[in-house]
Design a protein around this motif. Structure first.
Motif, PDB file in Angstrom:
ATOM      1  N   LEU A 231       0.903  -1.156   0.050  1.00 18.70           N
ATOM      2  CA  LEU A 231       0.072  -0.015  -0.016  1.00 18.70           C
ATOM      3  C   LEU A 231       0.960   1.000   0.049  1.00 18.70           C
ATOM      4  O   LEU A 231       1.728   1.432   0.958  1.00 18.70           O
ATOM      5  N   ALA A 232       0.899   2.159  -0.938  1.00 18.78           N
ATOM      6  CA  ALA A 232       1.539   3.574  -0.986  1.00 18.78           C
ATOM      7  C   ALA A 232       0.956   4.543  -0.498  1.00 18.78           C
ATOM      8  O   ALA A 232      -0.397   4.683  -0.884  1.00 18.78           O
ATOM      9  N   THR A 233       1.351   5.276   0.380  1.00 16.61           N
ATOM     10  CA  THR A 233       0.634   6.291   1.083  1.00 16.61           C
ATOM     11  C   THR A 233       1.424   7.682   1.028  1.00 16.61           C
ATOM     12  O   THR A 233       2.652   7.551   0.462  1.00 16.61           O
ATOM     13  N   ARG A 234       0.907   8.499   1.581  1.00 17.68           N
ATOM     14  CA  ARG A 234       1.527  10.071   1.604  1.00 17.68           C
ATOM     15  C   ARG A 234       2.836   9.755   2.437  1.00 17.68           C
ATOM     16  O   ARG A 234       4.166  10.199   2.264  1.00 17.68           O
ATOM     17  N   ASP A 235       2.601   9.355   3.611  1.00 20.59           N
ATOM     18  CA  ASP A 235       3.715   9.164   4.893  1.00 20.59           C
ATOM     19  C   ASP A 235       3.611   7.950   5.535  1.00 20.59           C
ATOM     20  O   ASP A 235       2.895   7.955   6.629  1.00 20.59           O
ATOM     21  N   ILE A 249       3.759  -1.345   3.553  1.00 22.59           N
ATOM     22  CA  ILE A 249       3.375   0.167   3.360  1.00 22.59           C
ATOM     23  C   ILE A 249       4.417   0.888   3.271  1.00 22.59           C
ATOM     24  O   ILE A 249       5.487   0.829   3.771  1.00 22.59           O
ATOM     25  N   CYS A 250       4.461   1.773   2.293  1.00 25.46           N
ATOM     26  CA  CYS A 250       5.561   2.480   2.028  1.00 25.46           C
ATOM     27  C   CYS A 250       4.886   3.965   1.385  1.00 25.46           C
ATOM     28  O   CYS A 250       3.938   4.275   1.130  1.00 25.46           O
ATOM     29  N   LYS A 251       5.970   4.974   1.537  1.00 28.56           N
ATOM     30  CA  LYS A 251       5.788   6.202   1.062  1.00 28.56           C
ATOM     31  C   LYS A 251       5.583   6.180  -0.401  1.00 28.56           C
ATOM     32  O   LYS A 251       6.211   5.489  -1.191  1.00 28.56           O
ATOM     33  N   ARG A 252       4.688   6.822  -1.120  1.00 28.86           N
ATOM     34  CA  ARG A 252       4.500   6.641  -2.500  1.00 28.86           C
ATOM     35  C   ARG A 252       5.816   7.231  -3.263  1.00 28.86           C
ATOM     36  O   ARG A 252       6.189   7.003  -4.168  1.00 28.86           O
ATOM     37  N   SER A 253       6.524   8.402  -2.544  1.00 29.29           N
ATOM     38  CA  SER A 253       7.711   8.942  -3.131  1.00 29.29           C
ATOM     39  C   SER A 253       8.864   8.070  -3.052  1.00 29.29           C
ATOM     40  O   SER A 253       9.868   8.162  -3.758  1.00 29.29           O
ATOM     41  N   ASP A 254       8.780   7.036  -2.295  1.00 32.34           N
ATOM     42  CA  ASP A 254       9.715   5.849  -2.153  1.00 32.34           C
ATOM     43  C   ASP A 254       9.939   5.108  -3.399  1.00 32.34           C
ATOM     44  O   ASP A 254      10.917   4.515  -3.501  1.00 32.34           O
ATOM     45  N   LEU A 255       8.804   4.894  -4.043  1.00 30.69           N
ATOM     46  CA  LEU A 255       9.003   4.002  -5.182  1.00 30.69           C
ATOM     47  C   LEU A 255       9.461   4.573  -6.405  1.00 30.69           C
ATOM     48  O   LEU A 255       9.396   5.869  -6.393  1.00 30.69           O
ATOM     49  N   PRO A 256      10.090   3.865  -7.141  1.00 28.98           N
ATOM     50  CA  PRO A 256      10.676   4.480  -8.289  1.00 28.98           C
ATOM     51  C   PRO A 256       9.798   5.040  -9.305  1.00 28.98           C
ATOM     52  O   PRO A 256       8.742   4.330  -9.584  1.00 28.98           O
ATOM     53  N   PRO A 258       9.392   6.323 -13.662  1.00 25.56           N
ATOM     54  CA  PRO A 258       9.941   6.175 -15.048  1.00 25.56           C
ATOM     55  C   PRO A 258      11.022   7.371 -15.261  1.00 25.56           C
ATOM     56  O   PRO A 258      10.774   8.567 -15.111  1.00 25.56           O
ATOM     57  N   GLY A 259      12.195   7.063 -15.591  1.00 22.97           N
ATOM     58  CA  GLY A 259      13.265   8.096 -15.580  1.00 22.97           C
ATOM     59  C   GLY A 259      13.690   8.698 -14.421  1.00 22.97           C
ATOM     60  O   GLY A 259      14.330   9.797 -14.517  1.00 22.97           O
ATOM     61  N   SER A 260      13.462   8.024 -13.249  1.00 24.72           N
ATOM     62  CA  SER A 260      13.879   8.605 -11.907  1.00 24.72           C
ATOM     63  C   SER A 260      15.289   8.526 -11.852  1.00 24.72           C
ATOM     64  O   SER A 260      16.037   9.091 -10.833  1.00 24.72           O
ATOM     65  N   GLY A 261      15.962   7.554 -12.633  1.00 25.89           N
ATOM     66  CA  GLY A 261      17.634   7.558 -12.595  1.00 25.89           C
ATOM     67  C   GLY A 261      18.132   6.729 -11.234  1.00 25.89           C
ATOM     68  O   GLY A 261      17.812   5.596 -10.959  1.00 25.89           O
ATOM     69  N   GLU A 262      19.164   7.262 -10.537  1.00 24.41           N
ATOM     70  CA  GLU A 262      19.910   6.488  -9.646  1.00 24.41           C
ATOM     71  C   GLU A 262      18.839   6.161  -8.369  1.00 24.41           C
ATOM     72  O   GLU A 262      17.798   6.684  -8.205  1.00 24.41           O
ATOM     73  N   THR A 263      19.061   5.099  -7.691  1.00 21.23           N
ATOM     74  CA  THR A 263      18.531   4.553  -6.446  1.00 21.23           C
ATOM     75  C   THR A 263      18.528   5.472  -5.202  1.00 21.23           C
ATOM     76  O   THR A 263      19.776   5.435  -4.483  1.00 21.23           O
ATOM     77  N   ASP A 264      17.411   6.457  -5.046  1.00 18.96           N
ATOM     78  CA  ASP A 264      17.874   7.409  -3.865  1.00 18.96           C
ATOM     79  C   ASP A 264      17.291   6.715  -2.641  1.00 18.96           C
ATOM     80  O   ASP A 264      17.158   5.479  -2.491  1.00 18.96           O
ATOM     81  N   LYS A 265      17.354   7.349  -1.716  1.00 18.48           N
ATOM     82  CA  LYS A 265      17.373   6.718  -0.274  1.00 18.48           C
ATOM     83  C   LYS A 265      16.059   6.225   0.209  1.00 18.48           C
ATOM     84  O   LYS A 265      15.621   5.084   0.787  1.00 18.48           O
ATOM     85  N   GLY A 266      14.994   6.873  -0.604  1.00 23.81           N
ATOM     86  CA  GLY A 266      13.686   6.391   0.046  1.00 23.81           C
ATOM     87  C   GLY A 266      13.564   4.863  -0.951  1.00 23.81           C
ATOM     88  O   GLY A 266      13.046   3.833  -0.387  1.00 23.81           O
ATOM     89  N   TYR A 267      13.958   4.818  -2.102  1.00 27.85           N
ATOM     90  CA  TYR A 267      13.717   3.542  -2.948  1.00 27.85           C
ATOM     91  C   TYR A 267      14.691   2.416  -2.220  1.00 27.85           C
ATOM     92  O   TYR A 267      14.268   1.174  -2.217  1.00 27.85           O
TER      93      TYR A 267
END
Length: 609
Positions: A231-235, A249-256, A258-267
């Motif tokens: 389940l993707a949520t705001r926080d 449950i994860c932040k929606r912003s943690d998911l990659p 398209p075109g997001s590039g490098e694996t950021d801390k959230g992902y």
């Protein structure tokens, strides 16, 4: 004849599941109850508080139902079929309970299915008709509960061999996205709710080798299929393991995207969460404390071993990322450093052992108050660091013939595959059996005691350097650096965690041995001014930075709506932020270089398509 539940999705706006329970019983007393907690989450949650309108019918006549306690109902049955109907309120978005509105329905059996005492070993059937309301007509069901007869959307009937098995299958229902992959010839499925637009192909590509790493380490995959529910949520963040699935449950912003590039801390965090719950397939769901094998779900079941089950899992959930190639080795250190920072910032590590943290999870770890950081330690966080130390110790004692991987494989063969539970001192005994040497000193100092973990020495054995410094900003958690940075002038520190409240600064927690504790600041105090100048959350750090360490400044505060003034000594911020770096290989012994390579090397075989 099985115990049969019918679950109807009729009234999403009331957020109530409608259930009926049918069971054939001999004449006499019948007791019904509902679990008070869910396996994998060690807190009494009293799911029965959400049951409403319970009615029992026997041979066409109403039966008087008498409530015995907060979660038990008793009735006198005339024999034959007993029908019990009830409703369950469900508006909990967490992975531990149940949720129902006109966008989705989700539940764990511990929240919904009344247990018929004395009939637990019978087959238990669940019948789920299609939703009756218009928005639910296009819904589908995602669960690994064994199906008997289902339609193309997976509504219909399911059956488990016992009550204990029935309640270990979470069910997601709605209009979700899916992806699939095969690993070790076992089908895997991922279900995503509210994640439209996320790069699901990338998630599949990155997650497969991580799961492969765990499979290869244990040598086998003990399920016939596996399901990730997200389940993707705001926080939000969290997960709960089950016998062949997990709810996340994860932040929606943690998911990659398209075109997001490098694996950021959230992902990275999302991949580690998936890794953590997948590792639980072996460690927790099958390798278990003896006390959890036949756990009584009506009350607390205490064990000192949660540090091993959650802590060791937390160690491997991130370590699997560089081993599988999902992250670079330096990115792994960037994930590991904040965990060490968390440990150093927790004064409770000096007062509570990780074994005590495990035992008291029910009443301290999951029921934290404003003093928690000063009084308790996390069996997840410190448990993972103890696992690192145990890994190092096994390698050194065996001259690098064995490591923690071998201990986990040994536990799998002796306990996971046999169904036996591990006794309370069983981990210690198994490590001694593996190494042939006593480890009483290690366990007494770092697991049953509160001695400071020698993390610099432990990491040094893997060719990793550690440097402690004060935080540069409130958000600074440390991380990976190419080489140790120059330590800048220290900043002043209030010694309290604060938040914005009505334009003022609210004191949330006061840290042990800090300036704030010294002058008697109390959680709930509102900071009004520093040396007569108005104080806000954004300006607090800058206001304190005007004064040198050793100076005393006047704080104006509200406590219980009365104005007070205190004299705060300016103290230097503690060196509790961790930077990690690779020690220069040209200065390392050959055995350390070889150990570092083995530590980070993959054990995966060609187990994925």
């Amino acid at each position: 004849m099985p115990v049969e539940y019918t679950l109807s999705l009729n009234d999403p706006h009331a957020h109530e599941f409608e259930l009926s329970l049918r069971v054939a019983c001999e004449p006499g007393e019948v007791c019904l109850d509902l679990p008070a907690w869910i396996p994998g989450s060690y807190m009494i949650r009293d799911f029965a508080r959400n049951i409403r309108d319970l009615v029992a019918v026997s041979n066409g006549r109403l039966v008087k139902v008498v409530k015995q306690d907060k979660q038990t109902w008793q009735l006198q049955h005339e024999g034959g079929e007993l029908l019990v109907s009830y409703r369950v309120y469900a508006l909990d978005e967490s992975v531990r309970s149940a949720y129902f509105d006109d966008t989705r329905a989700y539940f764990n059996g511990t929240s919904l299915f009344l247990r018929v005492q004395g009939h637990e070993a019978r087959a238990h059937r669940l019948v789920m008709p299609r939703p009756a309301f218009p928005a639910g007509q296009g819904w589908r069901v995602a669960t690994t509960l064994p199906a008997r007869s289902i339609d193309d959307a997976s509504f219909g009937s399911y059956e488990a061999p016992s009550y204990q098995v029935l309640i270990d299958y979470p069910v997601e229902t709605g209009d979700f996205q899916t992806l699939e992959f095969v690993l070790a010839d076992i089908p895997h499925k991922m279900v995503f709710v509210d994640a439209e637009g996320a790069d699901l192909d990338r998630i599949r590509r990155d997650l497969m080798p991580i799961c492969s790493e765990h499979v290869a380490m244990f040598g086998e995959l003990p399920v016939s299929r596996y399901l990730f529910q997200t389940l993707a949520t705001r926080d939000g963040y969290g997960g709960l393991e089950h016998r062949d699935s997990t709810s996340l449950i994860c932040k929606r912003s943690d998911l990659p995207w398209p075109g997001s590039g490098e694996t950021d801390k959230g992902y990275r965090q999302y991949l580690a969460l998936c890794s953590h719950e997948y590792f639980h397939l072996w460690n927790v769901k099958r390798i278990r404390p003896q006390r959890f094998v036949e756990a009584d779900l009506s009350r607390e079941v205490h064990s000192e071993l949660l540090w091993a089950f959650e802590g060791i899992t937390s160690y491997y959930d991130e370590l699997a990322l560089p081993r599988s190639g999902a992250l670079s080795q330096s990115d792994y250190l960037d994930m590991l450093a904040p965990s060490l920072t968390c440990y150093y910032r927790n004064a409770g590590r000096r007062r509570q052992s990780v074994a005590e943290s495990s035992f008291d999870a029910w009443t301290k770890f999951y029921k934290q108050d404003e003093s928690a950081q000063n009084a308790i330690v996390s069996y997840y966080n410190k448990g993972a660091l103890v696992a690192l130390g145990l890994d190092r110790l096994i390698r050194l004692l065996s001259e690098d013939r064995y490591c923690l991987d071998d201990l986990m494989r040994q536990l799998w063969q002796r306990y996971g595959k046999t169904g036996r539970g591990i006794p309370e001192r069983g981990i210690e005994n198994e490590v001694e059996a593996l190494t042939g040497q006593p480890l009483n000193e290690f366990f007494e100092r770092y697991i049953y005691g509160v001695e400071e973990l020698p993390l610099e020495d432990w990491l040094g054995a893997f060719g990793v350097g550690l440097r402690l410094r004060s935080a540069g900003t409130p958000q600074d958690q440390g991380g990976y650096v190419d080489r140790p940075k120059t330590v800048h002038a220290v900043k002043p520190c209030l010694g309290a965690q604060t938040s914005a409240r009505d334009g003022l600064v609210r004191v949330d927690r006061v840290l042990t041995d800090s300036a704030a504790e010294q002058v008697g600041l109390t959680p709930g105090d509102l900071l009004v001014a520093v040396e007569g100048e108005r104080c806000t959350q954004d300006a607090l750090e800058q206001l304190l930075a005007r004064f040198p360490v050793g100076r005393t400044v006047e704080l104006t505060i509200f406590r219980r709506d009365r104005l007070r003034r205190v004299e705060l000594p300016i103290q230097a911020a503690p060196a509790d932020t961790v930077d990690l770096y690779w020690l220069d290989p040209s200065h390392l012994p050959e055995d350390v270089l070889a150990r570092r390579e083995r530590w980070l090397s993959s054990s995966a075989r060609s187990v994925h398509d």
